[in-house]
Write a protein that holds these residues in place. Structure first.
Motif, short mmCIF file in Angstrom:
data_model
loop_
_atom_site.label_atom_id
_atom_site.label_comp_id
_atom_site.label_asym_id
_atom_site.label_seq_id
_atom_site.Cartn_x
_atom_site.Cartn_y
_atom_site.Cartn_z
N THR A 115 10.15 -1.20 -1.57
CA THR A 115 11.88 -0.53 -1.37
C THR A 115 11.54 1.06 -0.86
OG1 THR A 115 11.52 1.19 -3.73
CG2 THR A 115 12.92 -1.06 -3.54
N SER A 116 10.14 1.18 -0.45
CA SER A 116 9.81 2.60 0.63
C SER A 116 8.79 2.28 1.47
CB SER A 116 10.03 3.66 -0.17
OG SER A 116 8.99 4.47 -0.14
N PRO A 117 7.87 3.22 2.58
CA PRO A 117 7.45 2.80 3.35
C PRO A 117 5.87 2.94 2.73
CG PRO A 117 8.72 4.25 4.57
CD PRO A 117 9.14 3.35 3.46
N ASP A 118 6.47 3.55 1.60
CA ASP A 118 5.19 4.76 1.05
C ASP A 118 4.22 2.86 0.28
OD1 ASP A 118 5.27 6.92 1.60
OD2 ASP A 118 6.82 7.20 0.80
N GLU A 119 5.17 2.38 -0.23
CA GLU A 119 4.31 1.05 -0.46
C GLU A 119 3.28 0.63 0.11
OE1 GLU A 119 8.39 1.80 -3.73
OE2 GLU A 119 8.66 0.07 -3.14
N VAL A 120 3.86 -0.32 1.14
CA VAL A 120 3.38 -0.95 1.53
C VAL A 120 2.31 -1.56 1.86
CG1 VAL A 120 5.61 -1.45 2.50
CG2 VAL A 120 3.98 -0.72 3.73
N ASP A 121 0.88 -0.15 2.11
CA ASP A 121 0.23 -0.44 1.66
C ASP A 121 -0.62 -1.46 0.70
OD1 ASP A 121 -0.06 0.99 4.09
OD2 ASP A 121 -0.37 3.11 4.04
N GLU A 122 -0.07 -1.35 -0.20
CA GLU A 122 -0.91 -2.14 -1.79
C GLU A 122 -2.01 -2.54 -0.89
OE1 GLU A 122 1.15 -4.89 -5.39
OE2 GLU A 122 2.42 -4.11 -3.19
N PHE A 123 -1.62 -3.93 -0.63
CA PHE A 123 -2.72 -4.78 0.35
C PHE A 123 -3.20 -4.25 1.08
CE2 PHE A 123 0.63 -6.84 -1.73
CZ PHE A 123 0.03 -7.59 -3.47
N TRP A 124 -3.44 -3.34 1.93
CA TRP A 124 -3.86 -2.99 2.82
C TRP A 124 -5.59 -3.40 3.25
CZ3 TRP A 124 -2.95 -2.84 8.13
CH2 TRP A 124 -4.16 -2.21 8.56
N ASN A 125 -6.18 -2.54 1.77
CA ASN A 125 -7.72 -3.25 1.46
C ASN A 125 -8.15 -3.69 0.83
OD1 ASN A 125 -8.86 -1.58 3.28
ND2 ASN A 125 -8.10 0.14 2.13
N LYS A 126 -6.79 -5.02 -0.20
CA LYS A 126 -7.42 -5.33 -0.83
C LYS A 126 -6.93 -7.01 -0.62
CE LYS A 126 -4.03 -4.31 -3.78
NZ LYS A 126 -3.85 -4.35 -6.09
N PRO A 127 -7.30 -8.04 -1.58
CA PRO A 127 -7.13 -9.82 -0.77
C PRO A 127 -5.62 -9.14 -1.75
CG PRO A 127 -9.39 -9.70 -1.64
CD PRO A 127 -8.46 -8.37 -1.89
N LEU A 128 -4.93 -10.13 -1.03
CA LEU A 128 -3.41 -10.61 -1.75
C LEU A 128 -3.73 -11.51 -2.97
CD1 LEU A 128 -1.24 -12.16 1.74
CD2 LEU A 128 -1.52 -9.79 0.14
N PRO A 129 -3.21 -11.53 -3.95
CA PRO A 129 -3.17 -12.01 -5.27
C PRO A 129 -3.18 -13.65 -5.11
CG PRO A 129 -1.12 -11.51 -5.00
CD PRO A 129 -1.59 -11.26 -3.53
N LYS A 130 -4.52 -14.88 -4.76
CA LYS A 130 -4.48 -16.07 -4.77
C LYS A 130 -3.65 -17.46 -5.33
CE LYS A 130 -9.25 -15.91 -3.11
NZ LYS A 130 -10.63 -16.30 -3.56
#
Length: 505
Positions: A407-422
């Motif tokens: 709900t905000s641009p502050d949250e979108v870095d969630e997966f920047w440095n880690k893999p997505l949940p397979k």
């Protein structure tokens, strides 16, 4: 097309050349061969869907023009849904007709890595030009609609390069039914452009005809064995003899057919795709994407490794995307006019394979993402999210089951440095390549530099199978360019072969 799509009960057929598949590759080959005066037979597994009969409903369109009704997937963790056309014109009938060339640096890399002769960007330029002219690759005039504006505004607000997209079109009316077969004939698909011309030159096109195998004798393809149906639904078995055989059934069914024909060496071992992850973006103001053309800009800042674009949007297609996690997202259908669909795709390091299965029409397809692919997917997803919020999205929901969305641009870095949940990430692709890579690197290449299958004098591949690796762009122009190149080389090779035979006699 002068009745060219009627099925024929004739069992024994002969021609100078037979082409298996009528998509971007097969149609381009037919253009070259018929212009040279050869007698040509084309065999297409799917039916003919003319613009006047283009289905208006998604379910009918999927049944008429998509392989297996659109329900195909590469096995892996996760499985990756993929789409193929199965109709006269192949994938060009259901794609967005976006016209892009492969990156010049990539072409040079492939030339060196696979030892492909005469494969520089300059040497390929004339084939690309021919492909672009064939489909009238051009920018779309007039207002493009809010879905395009969203991507343009979001990318530019972040300082990223955003490019307008050319498409194969003539008088596009913005019906937003590119994936359903264009109802206006404006999209310059193969069934609208090349195939009618080839038929007018004498090509015989047999629709609803599936090829079972190619018979090989003494290093030559001698007979193509297929089956069709007569007008009352009775099975008809066909045997086609031809001096030249072109397999243009796509990156999945070309290797499957070659393997059914006892040709296996390095065939179907190197499937590449564009793994793609989607987002749904919710806005405060109506987007009304169903009334607009598909987004005709793309974020090209990170190409060729990553590309960000937009998808065709109709209520039915939107509902299908929500069905991946209907329990948590079904309520979004009430706000469908306020939503847009966007995606990020990557050039993967992972590789897949294709294997035919006895007694089953569809082959086994596997694809395994490499660890670095998961990181790249997380990064491109982050970038899509940033672009949506930069364009004033209220909420962005990634294609991850159970994810609550951002709900905000502050949250979108969630997966920047880690893999997505397979286990919960939903991936798809509409781009398939590389199952018969060309070149003189015999340990890596299934065919020679000009598409000829090794060990078979007169058998050629001319479709997406030839693109050595994922190009990072929509592939139709590259498929057509390589098919033109293969067809010209085959004509030259055939002429040389006839001259040697005459000299021996």
């Amino acid at each position: 097309m002068k009745g060219s799509f009627r099925r024929n009960s004739e069992l024994q057929l002969e021609a100078d050349a037979v082409i298996i598949g009528s998509g971007a590759g097969g149609a381009s080959v037919s253009d070259v061969l018929t212009a040279a005066g050869l007698s040509v037979i084309m065999l297409e597994e799917g039916g003919h869907v003319p613009p006047s009969s283009a289905p208006r409903v998604a379910s009918e369109a999927f049944a008429a023009a998509w392989r297996s009704g659109g329900l195909t997937a590469a096995i892996g963790r996760p499985p990756i849904a993929y789409a193929e056309g199965c109709c006269v014109g192949g994938g060009t009938e259901i794609n967005s007709a976006i016209a892009q060339r492969a990156d010049s640096d990539l072409l040079d890399q492939w030339r060196k890595l696979y030892k492909i002769e005469n494969f520089t960007p300059d040497e390929l330029a004339r084939y690309y030009e021919r492909a672009e002219t064939t489909v009238n690759a051009s920018l779309t005039s007039g207002p493009l609609g809010r879905p395009t504006d969203i991507l343009r505004l979001g990318g530019k607000a972040l300082g990223w390069k955003v490019s307008e997209l050319k498409r194969g079109q003539r008088g596009c009316k913005g019906a937003n039914r590119c994936s359903f077969v264009c109802p206006n004939g404006a999209k310059q698909s193969m069934a609208v452009t090349v195939l009618p011309k080839a038929v007018d030159r004498g090509m015989r096109l047999f629709a609803r005809t599936r090829v079972d195998k190619i018979c090989i004798e003494k290093g030559r393809a001698t007979v193509v064995v297929a089956h069709s149906q007569d007008p009352v639904g009775q099975a008809v078995h066909m045997r086609v003899r031809a001096g030249l055989v072109f397999v243009c059934a796509g990156a999945i069914h070309t290797p499957a057919l070659l393997r059914r024909s006892s040709l296996r060496k390095r065939i179907g071992d190197t499937l590449r795709i564009h793994p793609t992850i989607r987002v749904t973006a919710l806005f405060d103001e109506p987007v009304d994407a169903h009334q607009s053309r598909l987004p005709l800009t793309a974020v090209t800042e990170f190409m060729p490794e990553q590309r960000i674009g937009g998808s065709v949007f109709t209520p039915a297609v939107f509902g299908l995307s929500l069905a991946e996690d209907w329990t948590n997202r079904g309520d979004l259908m009430q706000a469908w006019r306020f939503c847009g669909s966007y995606y990020g795709m990557i050039r993967p390091r992972g590789v897949g394979l294709v294997r035919p299965l006895a007694g089953i029409n569809e082959p086994l397809v596997r694809f395994k993402l490499a660890p670095e692919d998961w990181i790249a997917l997380g990064q491109v997803l982050t970038r899509v999210g940033r672009a949506m919020f930069a364009a004033d999205a209220r909420k962005v929901l990634p294609s991850i089951s159970g994810h609550e969305g951002w709900t905000s641009p502050d949250e979108v870095d969630e997966f920047w440095n880690k893999p997505l949940p397979k286990g919960s990430t939903n991936l798809m692709t509409i781009h398939l390549f590389s199952t018969c890579p060309p070149g003189e690197h015999r340990d890596a290449c299934a065919v020679d530099s000009y598409g000829r299958v090794r060990g078979v004098e007169n058998l050629f591949v001319a479709d997406g199978s030839l693109i050595p690796e994922a190009p990072g762009v929509n592939p139709q122009m590259t498929i057509m360019a390589l098919a033109f190149r293969v067809a010209e080389a085959a004509l030259s090779h055939s002429a040389q072969e006839r001259a040697r035979s005459a000299a021996r006699e």
